[in-house]
Write a protein that holds these residues in place. Sequence first.
Motif, PDB file in Angstrom:
ATOM      1  N   MET A   1      -1.592   8.571 -14.433  1.00 40.71           N
ATOM      2  CA  MET A   1      -2.256   8.528 -13.622  1.00 40.71           C
ATOM      3  C   MET A   1      -2.968   7.246 -13.052  1.00 40.71           C
ATOM      4  N   MET A   2      -2.964   6.083 -14.182  1.00 40.05           N
ATOM      5  CA  MET A   2      -3.682   4.772 -14.648  1.00 40.05           C
ATOM      6  C   MET A   2      -3.325   4.490 -13.126  1.00 40.05           C
ATOM      7  N   PRO A   3      -4.321   3.904 -12.399  1.00 43.20           N
ATOM      8  CA  PRO A   3      -4.278   3.031 -10.675  1.00 43.20           C
ATOM      9  C   PRO A   3      -3.687   2.009 -11.197  1.00 43.20           C
ATOM     10  N   LEU A   4      -3.061   1.859 -10.693  1.00 42.04           N
ATOM     11  CA  LEU A   4      -2.268   0.439 -10.317  1.00 42.04           C
ATOM     12  C   LEU A   4      -2.811  -0.945  -9.357  1.00 42.04           C
ATOM     13  N   GLN A   5      -3.244  -2.329  -9.135  1.00 44.33           N
ATOM     14  CA  GLN A   5      -3.571  -3.033  -8.111  1.00 44.33           C
ATOM     15  C   GLN A   5      -1.801  -3.608  -8.232  1.00 44.33           C
ATOM     16  N   ILE A   6      -2.059  -3.769  -6.924  1.00 43.94           N
ATOM     17  CA  ILE A   6      -0.734  -4.303  -6.335  1.00 43.94           C
ATOM     18  C   ILE A   6      -1.524  -5.335  -5.631  1.00 43.94           C
ATOM     19  N   ALA A   7      -2.052  -5.325  -4.921  1.00 42.61           N
ATOM     20  CA  ALA A   7      -2.945  -6.701  -3.924  1.00 42.61           C
ATOM     21  C   ALA A   7      -3.943  -6.218  -4.281  1.00 42.61           C
ATOM     22  N   PRO A   8      -4.858  -7.395  -3.780  1.00 41.68           N
ATOM     23  CA  PRO A   8      -6.239  -7.037  -3.493  1.00 41.68           C
ATOM     24  C   PRO A   8      -6.403  -5.637  -2.413  1.00 41.68           C
ATOM     25  N   GLY A   9      -7.217  -4.620  -2.582  1.00 43.41           N
ATOM     26  CA  GLY A   9      -7.040  -3.639  -1.824  1.00 43.41           C
ATOM     27  C   GLY A   9      -5.647  -2.804  -1.954  1.00 43.41           C
ATOM     28  N   ALA A  10      -4.887  -3.117  -2.737  1.00 41.23           N
ATOM     29  CA  ALA A  10      -3.779  -2.236  -2.807  1.00 41.23           C
ATOM     30  C   ALA A  10      -3.342  -1.467  -3.816  1.00 41.23           C
ATOM     31  N   VAL A  11      -3.063  -0.223  -3.722  1.00 39.04           N
ATOM     32  CA  VAL A  11      -3.491   0.491  -5.242  1.00 39.04           C
ATOM     33  C   VAL A  11      -2.205   1.837  -5.053  1.00 39.04           C
ATOM     34  N   HIS A  12      -1.675   1.629  -6.663  1.00 43.18           N
ATOM     35  CA  HIS A  12      -0.750   2.678  -6.498  1.00 43.18           C
ATOM     36  C   HIS A  12      -1.268   3.644  -7.552  1.00 43.18           C
ATOM     37  N   VAL A  13      -1.040   4.777  -7.656  1.00 40.78           N
ATOM     38  CA  VAL A  13      -1.330   5.632  -8.287  1.00 40.78           C
ATOM     39  C   VAL A  13      -0.617   7.020  -8.818  1.00 40.78           C
ATOM     40  N   PRO A  14       0.311   6.713 -10.040  1.00 40.30           N
ATOM     41  CA  PRO A  14       1.811   7.399 -10.261  1.00 40.30           C
ATOM     42  C   PRO A  14       1.676   8.421 -10.905  1.00 40.30           C
ATOM     43  N   GLY A  15       1.662   9.296  -9.965  1.00 44.23           N
ATOM     44  CA  GLY A  15       2.175  10.466 -10.916  1.00 44.23           C
ATOM     45  C   GLY A  15       0.711  11.515  -9.962  1.00 44.23           C
ATOM     46  N   TRP A  16       0.156  11.426  -8.397  1.00 47.98           N
ATOM     47  CA  TRP A  16      -1.297  11.459  -8.442  1.00 47.98           C
ATOM     48  C   TRP A  16      -1.095  13.346  -8.062  1.00 47.98           C
ATOM     49  N   LEU A  17      -0.412  13.270  -7.236  1.00 47.22           N
ATOM     50  CA  LEU A  17      -0.223  14.769  -6.724  1.00 47.22           C
ATOM     51  C   LEU A  17       0.562  15.816  -7.820  1.00 47.22           C
ATOM     52  N   SER A  18      -0.500  16.938  -8.450  1.00 46.30           N
ATOM     53  CA  SER A  18       0.616  17.573  -8.875  1.00 46.30           C
ATOM     54  C   SER A  18       1.617  18.774  -8.629  1.00 46.30           C
ATOM     55  N   PRO A  19       2.275  18.926  -9.452  1.00 44.25           N
ATOM     56  CA  PRO A  19       3.748  19.807  -8.796  1.00 44.25           C
ATOM     57  C   PRO A  19       2.951  20.760  -8.426  1.00 44.25           C
ATOM     58  N   ASP A  20       2.234  22.036  -8.110  1.00 44.61           N
ATOM     59  CA  ASP A  20       1.573  22.820  -7.509  1.00 44.61           C
ATOM     60  C   ASP A  20       1.656  22.219  -5.575  1.00 44.61           C
ATOM     61  N   GLU A  21       0.648  20.892  -6.014  1.00 44.92           N
ATOM     62  CA  GLU A  21       0.229  20.418  -4.337  1.00 44.92           C
ATOM     63  C   GLU A  21       1.674  19.905  -3.906  1.00 44.92           C
ATOM     64  N   GLN A  22       2.328  19.635  -4.322  1.00 47.64           N
ATOM     65  CA  GLN A  22       3.500  18.953  -3.953  1.00 47.64           C
ATOM     66  C   GLN A  22       4.166  20.004  -2.713  1.00 47.64           C
ATOM     67  N   ARG A  23       4.269  21.064  -3.979  1.00 51.19           N
ATOM     68  CA  ARG A  23       5.114  22.724  -3.334  1.00 51.19           C
ATOM     69  C   ARG A  23       4.519  22.734  -2.034  1.00 51.19           C
ATOM     70  N   HIS A  24       3.368  23.049  -2.027  1.00 50.59           N
ATOM     71  CA  HIS A  24       1.777  23.133  -1.144  1.00 50.59           C
ATOM     72  C   HIS A  24       2.082  22.486   0.284  1.00 50.59           C
ATOM     73  N   LEU A  25       2.531  20.668  -0.105  1.00 54.49           N
ATOM     74  CA  LEU A  25       2.856  19.851   1.118  1.00 54.49           C
ATOM     75  C   LEU A  25       4.003  20.305   1.433  1.00 54.49           C
ATOM     76  N   VAL A  26       4.874  19.934   0.944  1.00 53.94           N
ATOM     77  CA  VAL A  26       6.509  20.547   1.635  1.00 53.94           C
ATOM     78  C   VAL A  26       6.768  22.062   2.072  1.00 53.94           C
ATOM     79  N   THR A  27       5.419  22.933   1.723  1.00 53.30           N
ATOM     80  CA  THR A  27       5.588  23.904   2.768  1.00 53.30           C
ATOM     81  C   THR A  27       4.632  23.349   4.118  1.00 53.30           C
ATOM     82  N   GLU A  28       4.048  23.183   3.927  1.00 55.06           N
ATOM     83  CA  GLU A  28       3.687  22.465   5.091  1.00 55.06           C
ATOM     84  C   GLU A  28       3.851  21.719   6.395  1.00 55.06           C
TER      85      GLU A  28
END
Length: 213
Positions: A1-28
């Motif tokens: 989950m280390m943030p990766l700066q792609i460009a100024p103001g643009a950030v990628h955070v791999p694996g930020w959502l937990s499995p439970d959060e992903q399941r919840h969002l899919v249901t919603e």
Amino acid sequence: MMPLQIAPGAVHVPGWLSPDEQRHLVTECRAWASGPVPMRHTVLPRGGVMSVQTVCLGWHWRPYEYVRTVDGVRVAEFPGWLAELGRRALAAAGMPGDGYTPDIALINFYDEHAKMGMHQDKDERSDDPVVSLSIGDGCVFRFGNTETRGRPYTDVELASGDLFVFGGPSRYAYHGVPKVYPGTGDPATGLASGRLNITMRVSGLRDGQPPPR
């Protein structure tokens, strides 16, 4: 989950959502997809049809404006818990999030053939950051510059659970999805195939206010 700066103001955070959060969002997302203004392929002004399917919360996007109602039906409300998730996302990306009040969500579903051409998110009246969440199949996310759809751009591989935020000098950068990797998602999310992308924005709009041109 280390943030990766792609460009100024643009950030990628791999694996930020937990499995439970992903399941919840899919249901919603399933509930929103069959809501008052259901998920659909957007028809562009010249008759083209977008390959992704979209459902909106808060305000409905139609090219190239936001409206509250479609065929007399009001779009589903933007829930407070999703706004809180957006504030947490900004904090995870190392950006100030306390005052972030998103009131639009665009939920795009990509099947194995869907793509998204290079475009800017510029139909809002606010330049607050865009928060993007990915669930399901991985994809190539092409993040470009603010002047042209062409190079220079950076291709970022987004996987299920990834967070991508862009604001500040990158708020109006062109971006798109040229490729989805079928079969790379985890069915444990509740999504058997395809990719869900949830993007949150601040509209800067008020009811009765003419949409931006």
